[in-house]
Design an enzyme around this catalytic site. Structure first.
Site, PDB file in Angstrom:
ATOM      1  CG  HIS B  95      -1.663   1.276   1.452  1.00 61.58           C
ATOM      2  ND1 HIS B  95      -2.690   1.683   0.648  1.00 61.58           N
ATOM      3  CD2 HIS B  95      -1.518   2.252   2.384  1.00 61.58           C
ATOM      4  CE1 HIS B  95      -3.158   2.864   1.069  1.00 61.58           C
ATOM      5  NE2 HIS B  95      -2.451   3.225   2.126  1.00 61.58           N
ATOM      6  CG  ASP B 125       7.651  17.386 -27.079  1.00 63.09           C
ATOM      7  OD1 ASP B 125       7.821  17.117 -25.861  1.00 63.09           O
ATOM      8  OD2 ASP B 125       7.017  16.672 -27.848  1.00 63.09           O
ATOM      9  CD1 TRP B 161       6.189   3.375   3.755  1.00 66.86           C
ATOM     10  CD2 TRP B 161       7.478   4.231   2.131  1.00 66.86           C
ATOM     11  NE1 TRP B 161       6.501   4.671   4.087  1.00 66.86           N
ATOM     12  CE2 TRP B 161       7.269   5.224   3.106  1.00 66.86           C
ATOM     13  CE3 TRP B 161       8.253   4.535   1.006  1.00 66.86           C
ATOM     14  CZ2 TRP B 161       7.830   6.498   2.996  1.00 66.86           C
ATOM     15  CZ3 TRP B 161       8.807   5.808   0.923  1.00 66.86           C
ATOM     16  CH2 TRP B 161       8.584   6.769   1.897  1.00 66.86           C
ATOM     17  CB  SER B 193      11.033   5.703 -14.657  1.00 67.42           C
ATOM     18  OG  SER B 193       9.970   6.605 -14.572  1.00 67.42           O
ATOM     19  CB  SER B 194      12.078   9.062 -10.779  1.00 63.84           C
ATOM     20  OG  SER B 194      12.376  10.244 -10.122  1.00 63.84           O
ATOM     21  CG  HIS B 277      12.170  14.972   5.015  1.00 68.62           C
ATOM     22  ND1 HIS B 277      11.195  14.480   5.867  1.00 68.62           N
ATOM     23  CD2 HIS B 277      11.855  16.259   4.797  1.00 68.62           C
ATOM     24  CE1 HIS B 277      10.356  15.449   6.183  1.00 68.62           C
ATOM     25  NE2 HIS B 277      10.726  16.537   5.522  1.00 68.62           N
ATOM     26  CD  GLU B 279       9.450   9.963  -2.979  1.00 70.04           C
ATOM     27  OE1 GLU B 279      10.374  10.295  -3.729  1.00 70.04           O
ATOM     28  OE2 GLU B 279       8.343   9.594  -3.380  1.00 70.04           O
ATOM     29  CE1 TYR B 281      10.947  18.388   3.502  1.00 69.31           C
ATOM     30  CE2 TYR B 281       8.785  19.346   3.188  1.00 69.31           C
ATOM     31  CZ  TYR B 281       9.840  19.004   4.010  1.00 69.31           C
ATOM     32  OH  TYR B 281       9.762  19.275   5.343  1.00 69.31           O
ATOM     33  CB  SER B 292       0.544  28.644  -6.233  1.00 63.96           C
ATOM     34  OG  SER B 292       1.183  28.123  -5.092  1.00 63.96           O
ATOM     35  CG  HIS B 326      12.359  14.771  10.817  1.00 68.77           C
ATOM     36  ND1 HIS B 326      12.415  15.924  10.079  1.00 68.77           N
ATOM     37  CD2 HIS B 326      11.726  13.878  10.032  1.00 68.77           C
ATOM     38  CE1 HIS B 326      11.842  15.740   8.908  1.00 68.77           C
ATOM     39  NE2 HIS B 326      11.417  14.497   8.846  1.00 68.77           N
ATOM     40  CG  HIS B 327      11.958  10.313   8.771  1.00 69.11           C
ATOM     41  ND1 HIS B 327      10.609  10.237   8.525  1.00 69.11           N
ATOM     42  CD2 HIS B 327      12.418  11.321   7.994  1.00 69.11           C
ATOM     43  CE1 HIS B 327      10.273  11.137   7.596  1.00 69.11           C
ATOM     44  NE2 HIS B 327      11.350  11.813   7.269  1.00 69.11           N
ATOM     45  CB  THR B 352       5.649  24.882   5.706  1.00 70.34           C
ATOM     46  OG1 THR B 352       6.858  24.159   5.540  1.00 70.34           O
ATOM     47  CG2 THR B 352       4.491  24.055   5.234  1.00 70.34           C
ATOM     48  CE  LYS B 355       4.656  26.926  -1.581  1.00 71.62           C
ATOM     49  NZ  LYS B 355       5.213  27.916  -2.512  1.00 71.62           N
ATOM     50  NE  ARG B 474       3.701   3.904  10.255  1.00 73.31           N
ATOM     51  CZ  ARG B 474       4.599   4.468   9.454  1.00 73.31           C
ATOM     52  NH1 ARG B 474       5.561   5.210   9.965  1.00 73.31           N
ATOM     53  NH2 ARG B 474       4.567   4.261   8.159  1.00 73.31           N
TER      54      ARG B 474
END
Lengths: 220, 582, 244, 92
Positions: B95, B125, B161, B193-194, B277, B279, B281, B292, B326-327, B352, B355, B474
């Site tokens: 998931h 293009d 994950w 790919s990314s 992290h 990721e 963002y 926006s 922080h993880h 943040t 914004k 979790r």
């Protein structure tokens, strides 16, 4: 390289002042730097973690052979840049000669690398550590100079880093052969030499990574 | 590693299009077709991830009872419909994997970056159309391999994950070997790919902007997608390296993360979260860009503080590389590192909040049109505020010590990922559907979809904060095993039922999407009366986008300019008498 | 129907709760202001006939205000948290008189080695228990966490303590229970198929009650694990848990 | 819009430099030098060689400065990652 060129169109917005393929290659090389940072960073971290029991590279690896290999790769870098110089002066003969030399040098580097791997594996250094009963084990592990875990870490990190560098060099050699074939068909005549320059950037990058790898893995 | 990038096939003119059917629709190099291909791919994986969530919620709400329709599952997964703990862990892992890597990331960077960047900057293009085609076609094997994990012996990857070592390292601990290897290979191919996508987006934005489209006239969605591409460019290779080492630990018997072999389990966490992290963002910045644009359009008012919005995106991206620890506050990491990561994480709350306040400033004294994209953008804004505020609890190390790996974190993830990225993606789909397919989506169904999703979304995920505060951990197969969790089981039941209703609330969107594809009313050139360049070309735009390269005279947010007949002023309309502000 | 944070039962738990409530009030206030402001704007500036939006590009003073205020708040929160964080996690702040307890975790059970009457670990009179930890209220304890296979997480909600147990490392965590009673101990890190049934119980006794329990353990020499296996939950498991 | 003037530095000189630096590096390893000094010297030599390749072979010296920014962007991130993880072994 302005898009959809039509008369009296104001110049496209001033980008970074580099044509798109070169910018694309440099951006791709930035991501490759991060990839090798992960691998070489892991080597540094694992080595710092088990500082004293880490094998002295000279005991396992063949320094003179890899020094020669480094020299071969530097030569291939020089021949690559010579090819680029020839391409800019539209000297097709020189371009073809230097490109062939670069492909040969690159192939020799990969060949020497494969030879070194075969020799090391025969000696007993595997990604999972040192094979017991191998000559290397007899010389280092049994004599207590090297713990099995440190050998395991060295084997893992060594094969992953140099393996992936070899992989990148092999891809470089393959792409270089396509470029050379195109050069023989005159694909880079008349000032259209961007392809040569872009592949040159990749090749110099791979040489640059090897220079750092050679120092960190083989010498220190 | 295709180093010899072929020269850009110049001379792309709009209008005539003689490409064979295969090159035009399947292996297309047109950024618009690739964007639409990404859209169908990511919506499929979104549905797949959603179905897995339903099974997870069933098991958590009603532990041990057979899943309705679960009898089709083989005995290895769910004997008699009751799912096994091993399959539950696999579901939780996949998931997360499908939602993050194959649904939200392609939906935001794959679809909107591919479709919008060339159109919004006035380019025919992408810089490298062929690489762009490869970036989509690498997703197919990646997704298939990840999905194949379920059907191999031992089931799919079951170590979360985040695949923490040594659980993910050897089949000894989870009984999964082929599944974890497939997971690793799938994510490496996804990484390739990314990367190809990011190289494309950066090169296009830097070099192919139309004349007059200076950096400070770029729409904020392009800015966000550009900086997201830089984040992906620098973070994804680290993940590829880390996963390659995990794959070698599994396959070649190396010892990178295996403590028995001298490896460092914490090394995996550091490498993973150094990617992890940036990721998250990557998952939120495109959403902020889309929102926006939509809020400025909805309020018919220039964006509030354009320059500070751009610097806020840059600030978030820069700090995003310095906060990964922080993880790992309670993971055994050196406590002094915990202090420095707390400081950098606290600082990231500042851009943040800039914004959020700028979006509010945009709506202040605006003339707010509540079209469906605007509703979803407001949904994003209101939910992202909750997600951002709950993030501050985790930044404070002592509080994080208590709520780490509990449902408080799951609530935070879903408030920023579902409430944030997905609401913005819905806003984006409703907003650009007319341009993509030339047909308009049904307005009423869109409002029903937003209303129901907004309500059931909050009913599903807000109670999770309560569960987390109660200490509910979790990834628990059956929470009633723990005596201290049993009294909170009614919350789990409530969350599960709300989750089923949330899934049902997506039906109006699915119906609306497919029905409008074929029978939606013909879309005008500029349905939302927007200023950006993509609304100056027919919908759907022809191959090559612009008949002749537009020239840009002003920023994208010139709404309600005093003295103008209409309340919007497209970027490419030449300045009349007086010179524009900037 | 206990749906909030369990009552605190450890010395520094109060500090953790204090910081939690400070952040709750700040974020609660900001939540009301922002969402309230959003609703007001939506109603007040909604589209009406003849209404035109104001042509404003930004306001630097507003930008400065809503940059400095959040910055000040978060820096203050960081300083506040750092004090508590160092008391809990910084080895230099561990109490010297802490009683050592050996906590060895393996896939799906906790093995506690409590020092016997002599107060020292590793002697013959150590008491070994599975999923049962017996403590005295008001005494400092230092758990030495070691794992046999994968990463688990030593989590006692009532003590507000969570510390991952990393194989290959011995991590020390300390706490001082301030309430007597039985508290749950759980594993908070996904550790495989049996992650959900790894619960243990922490019994905090008064001093004399603990002494009575300690002597009641019979001959202290039995270092072998006493088979009071309380791992399986009361509920009959419908199916045997996965492949383990 | 690409660099019109293709200035070509004296490649053979650069090649000579690289060759000499490599010989120095390998020689340094076999000489009796205190460990820390050796490691530092080798790192500096490697960095010097890398700079030579980047500046002259990859023409960074003749490209617009912003391209050097693209080339250098990942370095600080790599340093942050490695230094932060090395802290793990500092004060336990």
């Amino acid at each position: 390289m302005a898009p959809a060129v039509q008369p009296a169109a104001p110049p496209a917005e001033e980008g970074i002042g580099v044509y798109t393929q070169k910018l694309g290659m440099w951006v791709f090389l930035a991501s490759e730097v991060m990839f090798f940072t992960a691998l070489i960073g892991t080597y540094i971290i694992l080595r710092w973690g088990s500082a004293e029991s880490w094998p002295v590279p000279q005991d396992i690896l063949n320094i003179p052979l890899t020094a020669f290999n480094t020299f071969v790769l530097i030569c291939s870098s020089v021949s690559m840049v010579k090819a680029y110089a020839a391409a800019t002066h539209d000297d097709q003969k020189g371009l073809r000669l230097w490109l062939v030399l670069t492909v040969l040098a690159g192939a020799t580097f990969v060949g020497v690398q494969v030879l070194e791997y075969r020799h090391l594996i025969h000696e007993g250094l595997l990604p999972s550590g040192i094979r017991d009963g191998s000559p290397l084990a007899a010389r280092l592990v049994d004599s207590g100079k090297l713990t099995a875990t440190a050998a395991g870490l060295f084997g893992s990190a060594f094969f992953t880093m140099t393996g992936f560098h070899g992989f990148h060099v092999t891809c470089g050699v393959i792409c270089m052969t396509f470029v050379t074939i195109k050069a023989f068909r005159g694909g880079y005549s008349g000032g259209r030499f961007h392809g040569v320059e872009v592949i040159g950037l990749y090749w110099h990058f791979v040489d640059l990574v090897w220079i750092i790898l050679f120092t960190i893995v083989y010498l220190i | 590693m295709t180093a010899a990038a072929a020269p850009h096939d110049a001379g792309l003119h709009a209008g005539h299009d003689d490409r064979p059917w295969l090159r035009r629709y399947v292996f297309s190099t047109d950024h618009k077709t690739i964007g639409i291909q990404f859209l169908f791919l990511s919506l499929t994986f979104l549905l797949l991830g959603g179905l897995m969530a339903m099974v997870i919620r069933w098991q958590l709400g009603f532990p041990g009872t057979p899943v309705p329709g679960g009898s089709i599952l083989p005995d290895a997964m769910a004997p008699g419909g009751v799912i096994r703990p091993s399959f539950y862990n696999a579901l939780v892992t996949m998931h997360g994997t499908f939602m993050i890597f194959f649904a939200v990331m392609p939906l935001l960077t794959g679809v909107f970056a591919n479709y919008l960047i060339p159109l919004k900057i006035g380019a025919p293009d992408m810089a490298f159309p062929r690489l762009n085609m490869w970036s989509f076609w690498l997703m197919i094997p990646a997704g298939t391999l990840a999905l194949a994990g379920f059907f191999v012996e031992g089931g799919s990857a079951a170590s979360g994950w985040t695949a923490y070592a040594p659980l993910s390292n050897s089949p000894l601990y989870t009984g999964v070997s082929a599944g974890q290897i497939l997971w690793c290979v799938a994510i490496i191919i996804f990484g390739a790919s990314s990367l190809l996508g990011s190289v494309n987006y950066i090169a296009t934005v830097v070099n192919l902007r139309a004349p007059g489209m200076t950096w400070m006239r770029l729409p904020l969605s392009v800015w966000a997608l550009f900086i997201t591409a830089i984040l992906a460019l620098l973070a994804v290779p680290i993940l590829a390296g880390a996963i390659i080492m995990l794959l070698f630990d599994q396959v070649l018997g190396t010892h990178f993360y295996l403590p028995t072999g001298g490896g460092q389990p914490l090394l995996w966490q550091h490498l993973f979260w150094f990617f992890g992290h940036p990721e998250v963002y990557i998952l939120i910045l495109p959403a902020m860009g889309i929102v926006s644009d939509v809020i400025a359009n909805g309020s018919r008012k220039p964006i509030f503080g354009y320059t500070s919005m751009v610097f806020a995106i840059g600030g978030i991206a820069g700090l995003g590389f310095m906060v990964w620890g922080h993880h790992m506050f309670v993971s055994g990491m050196n406590p002094t590192l915990g202090t420095s990561f707390m400081a950098s994480t606290m600082l990231i709350a500042v851009p943040t909040s800039i914004k959020v306040f700028n979006w509010l400033g945009t709506m202040w004294r605006g003339n707010i049109h509540f079209h469906v994209p605007m509703l979803n953008a407001i949904g994003f804004l209101s939910m992202f505020v909750i997600g951002g505020l709950s993030g501050i609890f985790m930044a404070a190390t002592p509080v994080d010590m208590y709520i780490h790996d509990t449902y408080f974190i799951v609530a935070h993830i879903h408030y920023v990922l579902f409430g944030g990225s997905l609401f913005a993606a819905f806003a984006g789909i409703y907003y650009w559907f007319p341009k993509m397919f030339g047909r308009e989506m049904h307005d009423g169904l869109g409002r029903w979809h937003f209303g129901l999703t907004f309500v059931f979304y909050n009913l599903t995920f807000f109670p999770m904060h309560l569960l987390g505060l109660g200490g509910h951990m979790r990834r628990l197969y059956d929470p009633t095993q723990y005596p201290f969790l049993a009294p909170m089981q009614p919350i789990n039941v409530f969350v599960s039922v709300s989750a089923f209703l949330l899934m049902a609330a997506q039906l109006p969107f699915v119906w609306n999407f497919f029905w409008s594809l074929f029978r939606g009313p013909k879309a005008p050139l500029n349905p939302w009366r927007d200023n950006s360049l993509e609304w100056t070309v027919p919908s759907p735009p022809p191959h090559g986008n612009f008949v002749e390269t537009p020239t840009v005279y002003r920023g994208p947010y010139e709404y309600s300019v005093p003295g103008e007949p209409e309340d919007f002023l497209p970027q490419d309309r030449p300045a009349p008498a007086r010179q524009e502000a900037h | 129907m206990h749906w909030w944070i369990p009552t605190n039962a450890s010395s520094y738990g109060g500090d953790v709760d204090r910081i939690f409530y400070i952040i709750l009030y700040i974020t609660g206030f900001v939540f009301l202001v922002v969402e309230g402001g959003l609703l007001v704007f939506l109603v007040r500036y909604r589209r009406r006939e003849g209404r035109t939006a104001a042509y404003i590009h930004g306001n630097n003073t507003a930008e400065i205000i809503w940059t400095t205020i959040p910055a000040v708040i978060v820096v203050m929160l960081a300083l506040l948290s750092q004090k508590v964080w160092s008391t809990v996690k910084d080895p230099a702040h561990f109490p010297a008189d802490a009683i050592p307890i050996g906590v060895h975790v393996k896939q799906f059970e906790w093995q506690f080695t409590m020092p016997g009457p002599d107060g020292k670990l590793g002697t013959d009179d150590d008491i070994f228990r599975k999923n049962e930890l017996h403590l005295v209220v008001g005494r400092n304890y230092a758990v030495q966490l070691t794992s046999q296979d994968v990463i688990h997480s030593f989590f006692i909600p009532a003590f507000r303590l969570k510390q991952d147990v990393v194989p290959g490392m011995t991590i020390v965590a300390w706490f001082r229970p301030i309430l007597t009673g039985a508290f749950d101990l759980a594993c908070a890190q996904l550790c495989g198929v049996g992650h959900y049934r790894m619960q243990a119980t922490v019994y905090v006794h008064s001093a004399e009650d603990f002494a009575r329990w300690q002597t009641a353990q019979g001959a202290p020499a039995t270092a072998a694990p006493v088979a009071t296996d309380t791992t399986m939950g009361s509920m009959a498991m419908p199916h045997s848990g996965g492949t383990r | 819009m690409d660099a019109a003037d293709h200035k070509h530095p004296n490649y053979v000189a650069v090649w000579g430099g690289l060759f000499v630096l490599t010989v120095i590096e390998v020689a340094a390893v076999y000489m009796r030098i205190p460990r820390h000094l050796l490691v530092l010297a080798l790192l500096l030599l490697a960095a010097w060689k890398a700079l030579l390749v980047a500046l002259y072979f990859m023409h960074l010296r003749f490209e617009p400065k912003r391209l050097a920014l693209v080339a250098l962007a990942p370095l600080p991130l790599g340093i942050i990652l490695v230094v932060a993880v090395l802290q793990e072994f500092a004060k336990r």
